[in-house]
Design a protein around this motif. Sequence first.
Motif, PDB file in Angstrom:
ATOM      1  N   ALA A  31       0.826  -1.213   0.000  1.00 31.62           N
ATOM      2  CA  ALA A  31       0.000   0.000   0.000  1.00 31.62           C
ATOM      3  C   ALA A  31       0.858   1.260   0.000  1.00 31.62           C
ATOM      4  CB  ALA A  31      -0.932  -0.010   1.216  1.00 31.62           C
ATOM      5  N   PHE A  32       1.924   1.258   0.800  1.00 35.04           N
ATOM      6  CA  PHE A  32       2.755   2.450   0.899  1.00 35.04           C
ATOM      7  C   PHE A  32       3.591   2.667  -0.365  1.00 35.04           C
ATOM      8  CE2 PHE A  32       2.659   1.739   5.750  1.00 35.04           C
ATOM      9  CZ  PHE A  32       1.347   2.181   5.792  1.00 35.04           C
ATOM     10  N   THR A  33       3.976   1.590  -0.999  1.00 39.04           N
ATOM     11  CA  THR A  33       4.671   1.703  -2.289  1.00 39.04           C
ATOM     12  C   THR A  33       3.725   2.267  -3.342  1.00 39.04           C
ATOM     13  OG1 THR A  33       6.143  -0.121  -1.705  1.00 39.04           O
ATOM     14  CG2 THR A  33       5.959   0.429  -4.046  1.00 39.04           C
ATOM     15  N   LEU A  34       2.464   1.843  -3.299  1.00 40.04           N
ATOM     16  CA  LEU A  34       1.465   2.381  -4.231  1.00 40.04           C
ATOM     17  C   LEU A  34       1.226   3.871  -3.981  1.00 40.04           C
ATOM     18  CD1 LEU A  34      -1.063  -0.582  -4.318  1.00 40.04           C
ATOM     19  CD2 LEU A  34       0.369   0.226  -6.213  1.00 40.04           C
ATOM     20  N   SER A  35       1.271   4.294  -2.732  1.00 38.47           N
ATOM     21  CA  SER A  35       1.145   5.729  -2.438  1.00 38.47           C
ATOM     22  C   SER A  35       2.306   6.504  -3.039  1.00 38.47           C
ATOM     23  CB  SER A  35       1.093   5.967  -0.923  1.00 38.47           C
ATOM     24  OG  SER A  35      -0.174   5.655  -0.407  1.00 38.47           O
ATOM     25  N   ALA A  36       3.511   5.946  -2.947  1.00 41.82           N
ATOM     26  CA  ALA A  36       4.675   6.606  -3.545  1.00 41.82           C
ATOM     27  C   ALA A  36       4.544   6.650  -5.065  1.00 41.82           C
ATOM     28  CB  ALA A  36       5.963   5.884  -3.135  1.00 41.82           C
ATOM     29  N   LEU A  37       4.053   5.573  -5.664  1.00 32.83           N
ATOM     30  CA  LEU A  37       3.824   5.549  -7.110  1.00 32.83           C
ATOM     31  C   LEU A  37       2.803   6.615  -7.506  1.00 32.83           C
ATOM     32  CD1 LEU A  37       4.170   4.246  -9.927  1.00 32.83           C
ATOM     33  CD2 LEU A  37       2.353   2.648  -9.277  1.00 32.83           C
ATOM     34  N   ALA A  38       1.726   6.718  -6.754  1.00 34.05           N
ATOM     35  CA  ALA A  38       0.713   7.746  -7.031  1.00 34.05           C
ATOM     36  C   ALA A  38       1.333   9.137  -6.962  1.00 34.05           C
ATOM     37  CB  ALA A  38      -0.442   7.633  -6.043  1.00 34.05           C
ATOM     38  N   ALA A  39       2.179   9.363  -5.972  1.00 35.41           N
ATOM     39  CA  ALA A  39       2.836  10.665  -5.836  1.00 35.41           C
ATOM     40  C   ALA A  39       3.682  10.974  -7.062  1.00 35.41           C
ATOM     41  CB  ALA A  39       3.691  10.689  -4.567  1.00 35.41           C
ATOM     42  N   MET A  40       4.431   9.990  -7.547  1.00 35.39           N
ATOM     43  CA  MET A  40       5.263  10.195  -8.743  1.00 35.39           C
ATOM     44  C   MET A  40       4.401  10.471  -9.972  1.00 35.39           C
ATOM     45  SD  MET A  40       8.459   7.554  -8.345  1.00 35.39           S
ATOM     46  CE  MET A  40       7.517   6.120  -7.886  1.00 35.39           C
ATOM     47  N   VAL A  41       3.289   9.773 -10.077  1.00 34.21           N
ATOM     48  CA  VAL A  41       2.383   9.988 -11.212  1.00 34.21           C
ATOM     49  C   VAL A  41       1.824  11.409 -11.173  1.00 34.21           C
ATOM     50  CG1 VAL A  41       0.151   9.308 -12.195  1.00 34.21           C
ATOM     51  CG2 VAL A  41       1.800   7.560 -11.535  1.00 34.21           C
ATOM     52  N   TYR A  42       1.390  11.865  -9.994  1.00 35.23           N
ATOM     53  CA  TYR A  42       0.855  13.226  -9.876  1.00 35.23           C
ATOM     54  C   TYR A  42       1.923  14.272 -10.177  1.00 35.23           C
ATOM     55  CZ  TYR A  42      -3.345  11.239  -7.827  1.00 35.23           C
ATOM     56  OH  TYR A  42      -4.491  10.528  -7.624  1.00 35.23           O
ATOM     57  N   LEU A  43       3.127  14.025  -9.726  1.00 33.73           N
ATOM     58  CA  LEU A  43       4.214  14.962 -10.001  1.00 33.73           C
ATOM     59  C   LEU A  43       4.501  15.049 -11.499  1.00 33.73           C
ATOM     60  CD1 LEU A  43       6.390  16.869  -8.958  1.00 33.73           C
ATOM     61  CD2 LEU A  43       7.878  14.899  -8.657  1.00 33.73           C
ATOM     62  N   LEU A  44       4.605  13.902 -12.156  1.00 30.05           N
ATOM     63  CA  LEU A  44       4.867  13.893 -13.600  1.00 30.05           C
ATOM     64  C   LEU A  44       3.707  14.508 -14.381  1.00 30.05           C
ATOM     65  CD1 LEU A  44       6.768  13.186 -15.876  1.00 30.05           C
ATOM     66  CD2 LEU A  44       5.851  10.851 -15.852  1.00 30.05           C
ATOM     67  N   ALA A  45       2.487  14.213 -13.968  1.00 34.47           N
ATOM     68  CA  ALA A  45       1.322  14.808 -14.643  1.00 34.47           C
ATOM     69  C   ALA A  45       1.321  16.327 -14.485  1.00 34.47           C
ATOM     70  CB  ALA A  45       0.032  14.217 -14.082  1.00 34.47           C
ATOM     71  N   THR A  46       1.679  16.799 -13.292  1.00 38.74           N
ATOM     72  CA  THR A  46       1.745  18.242 -13.056  1.00 38.74           C
ATOM     73  C   THR A  46       2.752  18.904 -13.994  1.00 38.74           C
ATOM     74  OG1 THR A  46       1.184  17.925 -10.725  1.00 38.74           O
ATOM     75  CG2 THR A  46       2.210  20.017 -11.323  1.00 38.74           C
ATOM     76  N   ILE A  47       3.930  18.323 -14.066  1.00 40.77           N
ATOM     77  CA  ILE A  47       4.983  18.875 -14.933  1.00 40.77           C
ATOM     78  C   ILE A  47       4.549  18.834 -16.395  1.00 40.77           C
ATOM     79  CG2 ILE A  47       7.342  18.489 -15.773  1.00 40.77           C
ATOM     80  CD1 ILE A  47       7.950  17.454 -12.876  1.00 40.77           C
ATOM     81  N   ALA A  48       3.986  17.697 -16.813  1.00 42.85           N
ATOM     82  CA  ALA A  48       3.572  17.544 -18.212  1.00 42.85           C
ATOM     83  C   ALA A  48       2.476  18.542 -18.584  1.00 42.85           C
ATOM     84  CB  ALA A  48       3.097  16.111 -18.463  1.00 42.85           C
ATOM     85  N   LEU A  49       1.511  18.726 -17.703  1.00 41.47           N
ATOM     86  CA  LEU A  49       0.443  19.689 -17.984  1.00 41.47           C
ATOM     87  C   LEU A  49       0.983  21.117 -18.009  1.00 41.47           C
ATOM     88  CD1 LEU A  49      -2.400  18.162 -15.797  1.00 41.47           C
ATOM     89  CD2 LEU A  49      -2.407  18.352 -18.294  1.00 41.47           C
ATOM     90  N   ALA A  50       1.857  21.441 -17.089  1.00 38.37           N
ATOM     91  CA  ALA A  50       2.408  22.799 -17.010  1.00 38.37           C
ATOM     92  C   ALA A  50       3.271  23.140 -18.216  1.00 38.37           C
ATOM     93  CB  ALA A  50       3.219  22.957 -15.732  1.00 38.37           C
ATOM     94  N   LEU A  51       4.009  22.150 -18.721  1.00 43.62           N
ATOM     95  CA  LEU A  51       4.916  22.401 -19.845  1.00 43.62           C
ATOM     96  C   LEU A  51       4.317  22.073 -21.208  1.00 43.62           C
ATOM     97  CD1 LEU A  51       8.260  21.116 -18.265  1.00 43.62           C
ATOM     98  CD2 LEU A  51       7.395  23.465 -18.405  1.00 43.62           C
ATOM     99  N   GLY A  52       3.074  21.605 -21.213  1.00 44.21           N
ATOM    100  CA  GLY A  52       2.416  21.303 -22.475  1.00 44.21           C
ATOM    101  C   GLY A  52       2.879  20.016 -23.141  1.00 44.21           C
ATOM    102  N   TRP A  53       3.382  19.083 -22.370  1.00 47.65           N
ATOM    103  CA  TRP A  53       3.792  17.782 -22.909  1.00 47.65           C
ATOM    104  C   TRP A  53       2.555  16.905 -23.003  1.00 47.65           C
ATOM    105  CZ3 TRP A  53       8.303  16.810 -18.963  1.00 47.65           C
ATOM    106  CH2 TRP A  53       9.311  17.741 -19.184  1.00 47.65           C
TER     107      TRP A  53
END
Length: 128
Positions: A31-53
């Motif tokens: 469960a805690f590894t999945l939380s870390a994975l979710a955090a990485m996904v949200y971080l990458l999505a944030t960057i991608a949306l902000a930079l237009g990727w």
Amino acid sequence: MLVAVYAILAIAATGRSVFQIIDRFGEAPVAFTLSALAAMVYLLATIALALGWRRVALATICFELAGVLVIGTISLVSPALLGLDSVDPFGREATVWSAYGAGYLLVPLVLPVLGLLWLRRRAGVAAV
């Protein structure tokens, strides 16, 4: 606004997962590894949306939606598969995506849908 919400969720998920991993990883490592994975996904999505990727944003948001649906369902139907003792989305062992993100007011369930709609709308605007 969408990027800001993604950034807030990325910070919240990162904080939660880091605390869970440092404080009590042995209680529910899956469960805690999945939380870390979710955090990485949200971080990458944030960057991608902000930079237009667009392609990266689409991939991460689709992964996020699949994750919240699959992990949310497992957390309700068979929480033991995730190492959870209960289905409580506010419990010590809950993941960001447990019970479809109920611990985060269902934002993890609604956000990818809004993200996909936003990407679709942006693609239509770019085509015109």
